[in-house]
Motif scaffolding. Structure first.
Motif, short mmCIF file in Angstrom:
data_model
loop_
_atom_site.label_atom_id
_atom_site.label_comp_id
_atom_site.label_asym_id
_atom_site.label_seq_id
_atom_site.Cartn_x
_atom_site.Cartn_y
_atom_site.Cartn_z
N ASP A 46 62.43 34.69 48.34
CA ASP A 46 63.26 35.70 49.19
C ASP A 46 63.56 36.91 48.37
O ASP A 46 63.72 38.04 49.17
CB ASP A 46 64.60 34.84 49.50
N SER A 47 63.58 36.84 47.06
CA SER A 47 63.81 38.11 46.44
C SER A 47 62.82 39.00 46.37
O SER A 47 62.84 40.37 46.72
CB SER A 47 64.21 38.01 44.84
N LEU B 270 60.44 39.11 49.22
CA LEU B 270 60.48 39.74 50.37
C LEU B 270 61.61 40.98 50.49
O LEU B 270 61.18 41.85 51.55
CB LEU B 270 60.79 38.43 51.52
N LYS B 271 62.83 40.72 50.05
CA LYS B 271 63.84 41.72 50.29
C LYS B 271 63.26 42.98 49.55
O LYS B 271 63.52 44.15 50.25
CB LYS B 271 65.04 41.23 49.52
N GLN B 272 62.51 42.86 48.57
CA GLN B 272 61.94 44.12 47.69
C GLN B 272 60.97 44.71 48.49
O GLN B 272 60.96 46.05 48.77
CB GLN B 272 61.35 43.59 46.34
N HIS C 54 60.80 44.67 52.07
CA HIS C 54 61.92 45.36 52.78
C HIS C 54 62.07 46.68 52.39
O HIS C 54 62.06 47.47 52.94
CB HIS C 54 62.79 44.29 53.42
N ASP C 55 62.70 46.43 51.34
CA ASP C 55 63.32 47.90 50.75
C ASP C 55 62.37 48.85 50.27
O ASP C 55 62.60 50.13 50.51
CB ASP C 55 64.38 47.31 49.38
N LEU D 236 61.24 50.42 53.76
CA LEU D 236 62.01 50.72 54.58
C LEU D 236 61.92 52.41 54.84
O LEU D 236 62.15 52.88 55.89
CB LEU D 236 63.38 50.45 54.10
N SER E 218 61.69 41.91 60.53
CA SER E 218 61.62 40.72 59.49
C SER E 218 60.31 40.81 58.55
O SER E 218 59.55 41.75 58.96
CB SER E 218 61.59 39.17 60.30
N VAL E 219 60.77 40.19 57.42
CA VAL E 219 59.73 40.14 56.59
C VAL E 219 59.79 38.65 55.98
O VAL E 219 60.73 38.15 55.42
CB VAL E 219 59.97 41.09 55.26
N THR E 220 58.53 38.03 56.22
CA THR E 220 58.42 36.59 56.13
C THR E 220 57.23 36.21 55.41
O THR E 220 56.08 36.78 55.50
CB THR E 220 58.59 35.77 57.42
#
Length: 83
Positions: free
Chosen positions: A2-3, A5-7, A9-10, A13, A25-27
């Motif tokens: 999850d971390s 995927l958040k990275q 995304h960031d 962005l 979404s990013v999965t």
């Protein structure tokens, strides 16, 4: 994961925002023996295939540069389905 995927995304962005694209979404999904990094994009006016290709050409080198995922995967970039 999850971390990571958040990275992802960031780090994409800013470039997507410049294209007036939002990241829906990013999965990370495993299907059979394959891993998929799925990024779903959206745009107020909708996304055509040329814009998705352009976004892919921007995202792919960013992912290569940051190299956040050790496992092999297939990058799957698509547009959000509209009802």
């Amino acid at each position: 994961m999850d971390s990571i995927l958040k990275q992802i995304h960031d780090i994409i962005l800013e470039d997507m925002t410049k294209m007036n694209i939002t990241i829906d979404s990013v999965t990370w999904e495993k299907e059979g023996k394959y891993n998929y990094l799925k990024i779903v994009l959206d745009k107020e006016s909708g996304l055509d295939i040329d814009t998705i290709v352009e976004a892919t050409n921007i995202i792919n080198p960013i992912l290569d540069e940051y190299d956040l995922i050790e496992d092999e995967y297939i990058l799957d970039i698509s547009s959000k389905e509209r009802g």
